[in-house]
Design an enzyme around this catalytic site. Structure first.
Site, PDB file in Angstrom:
ATOM      1  CD  GLU A 130      -2.698  -1.253   2.500  1.00  0.00           C
ATOM      2  OE1 GLU A 130      -2.636  -0.330   3.351  1.00  0.00           O
ATOM      3  OE2 GLU A 130      -3.520  -2.191   2.557  1.00  0.00           O
ATOM      4  CD  GLU A 247       6.831 -12.426  -4.032  1.00  0.00           C
ATOM      5  OE1 GLU A 247       5.892 -12.811  -3.301  1.00  0.00           O
ATOM      6  OE2 GLU A 247       7.010 -11.243  -4.353  1.00  0.00           O
ATOM      7  N   GLY A 344      31.657   1.016 -21.966  1.00  0.00           N
ATOM      8  CA  GLY A 344      31.881   2.448 -22.168  1.00  0.00           C
ATOM      9  C   GLY A 344      30.557   3.158 -22.400  1.00  0.00           C
TER      10      GLY A 344
END
Ligand SMILES: Cc1cc2nc3c(=O)[nH]c(=O)nc-3n(C[C@H](O)[C@H](O)[C@H](O)COP(=O)(O)OP(=O)(O)OC[C@H]3O[C@@H](n4cnc5c(N)ncnc54)[C@H](O)[C@@H]3O)c2cc1C
Length: 382
Positions: A130, A247, A344
């Protein structure tokens, strides 16, 4: 080149690996820029994946799944990472949401939802976080109040993977705010036609541009009481704690595959690019940096493979899964950063896969439980 065959990658997994490889090369890789621009995959991709059997591979066939094991899941996530894809939210859909339903759903719930997830008719999401509570899940304020044969659901969720396409959202809510962890329940919301349910913005992220990450709002949404996962209130926290190791292992499996790919594309690059009249690989610094990266890859691969094997036999504990998550994501970020340096200026250009790998990697240390929370979990087990 860098990898030996993982011990868990048995020959019977070759067909699904080949299938996944072809699918990502044909249906996903060519569309990555479009997915990134629209901030989600095509809805049709879910149906295509379902048709060929790439959704819910470790869900029993009785419920429409592939009837395989976590190894079938892992193979697919590895192929996804190797294809450089970070758009398609199948880890959440198959590896997480479907397993909550399989693990805790009543027979009726499993039969109602799993076949539709496996076919791609429904896209799955899980909404824990949340705006005011992420790591501290007990701090959530989303409420589910029982009213006859329904719950009235109120609250706001954010950072939800698959949020804009999800037709099924597992929502973490408080059914009894006074009861602490025992007052948390998981409610399954079918979003189609759910009055009071609203999707907010698809959020602009630093990386994972093609992945659909959205805010969700629930304003007095009436959810049938029959959608309470497992049919009993107050089980949510325990269910979350039991599922989070898988998970975290999924994140680790994807991270090691992404790490190996970063090293491979960098080795290719430094063999081609020249400076001061020689290829970059000729400089001792390049050789030493890549030697270190290859070592990090090998060490991480061994550990993650061991965790996959333990998970397959039901022996992966929460602390070890947390180790795999923090270690593999931390190494991924370190190695990819070194690889960007060896490219680079080209390493900073988004058209180069290493640049995308770099921006995609960063969040791995944050979601699925931050790496600091992983260390808390490990420390508690000591
Ligand atoms: C791209 C993306 C996809 C996501 N997908 C989902 C999803 O599908 N579903 C879902 O529910 N959530 C999802 N999340 C949310 C994610 O899981 C949270 O962002 C994460 O758990 C951290 O919560 P937070 O953002 O509120 O950070 P906070 O909890 O506010 O943490 C901020 C910082 O404080 C540190 N901290 C907090 N507590 C402690 C402590 N006890 N000890 C030491 N340090 C601490 C954290 O480690 C972090 O560094 C996603 C996030 C992102 C970015």
């Amino acid at each position: 080149m860098l990898t030996r065959r993982s011990p868990w990658l048995t020959e019977d997994l070759d067909p699904i690996r080949d299938l996944a490889r072809t699918f990502f090369a044909k249906e996903v890789a060519p569309h990555q820029e479009r997915f990134a621009a629209q901030q989600h995959v095509d809805r049709e991709l879910w149906h295509k994946a379902g048709e060929v059997g790439l959704l819910c591979p470790s869900i029993p066939e009785t419920y429409g799944g592939g009837g395989g094991t976590f190894a079938h899941e892992a193979v697919i996530y590895q192929e996804q990472a190797r294809a450089g894809d970070s758009s398609f939210g199948i880890g959440v859909h198959s590896g997480i949401v479907a397993h909550y339903l399989l693990g805790y759903g009543t027979e009726e719930q499993k039969r109602r939802w799993l076949p539709r997830l496996a076919s791609g008719e429904l896209v799955g999401a899980i909404a824990m976080t949340e705006p005011g509570a992420g790591s501290d899940l007990q701090g959530i304020t989303t409420r589910a109040v029982r009213d006859g044969e329904e719950y009235v659901l109120t609250g706001a969720k954010t950072f939800i993977t698959n949020g804009s396409q999800a037709g099924l959202v597992i929502v973490v809510a408080k059914t009894d705010p006074a009861a602490g962890a025992r007052g948390v329940s998981l409610l399954v919301v079918e979003t189609d036609g759910a009055e009071g349910f609203r999707r907010g913005r698809v959020l602009h992220k630093v990386g994972l541009h093609g992945q659909d990450t959205a805010e969700l709002f629930f304003d007095d949404v009436r959810v049938p009481a029959a959608n309470l996962l497992g049919g009993q209130e107050g089980q949510g926290f325990v269910q979350l704690m039991q599922q989070l190791p898988q998970e975290r292992l999924i994140i680790a499996v994807s991270s090691i595959a992404a790490l190996e790919r970063a090293v491979e594309v960098t080795v290719d690059y430094v063999k081609q690019r020249k400076a001061f009249g020689r290829e970059l690989l000729g400089f001792q610094n390049t050789r030493f940096v890549l030697a270190e990266c290859a070592t990090e890859a090998a060490v991480t691969r061994s550990f993650v493979d061991d965790c996959v094997q333990r998970h397959l036999t039901g022996e992966l504990d929460a602390a070890t899964a947390a180790m795999a998550k923090w270690w593999s994501t931390d190494r991924l970020c370190r190695v990819v950063d070194e690889c960007v340096q060896l490219f680079g200026g080209y390493g900073y250009m988004t058209e180069y896969p290493i640049a995308r790998a770099w921006t995609d990697a960063r969040v791995q240390r944050i979601y699925g439980g931050t790496n600091e929370i992983m260390k808390e979990l490990i420390a508690r087990s000591l």
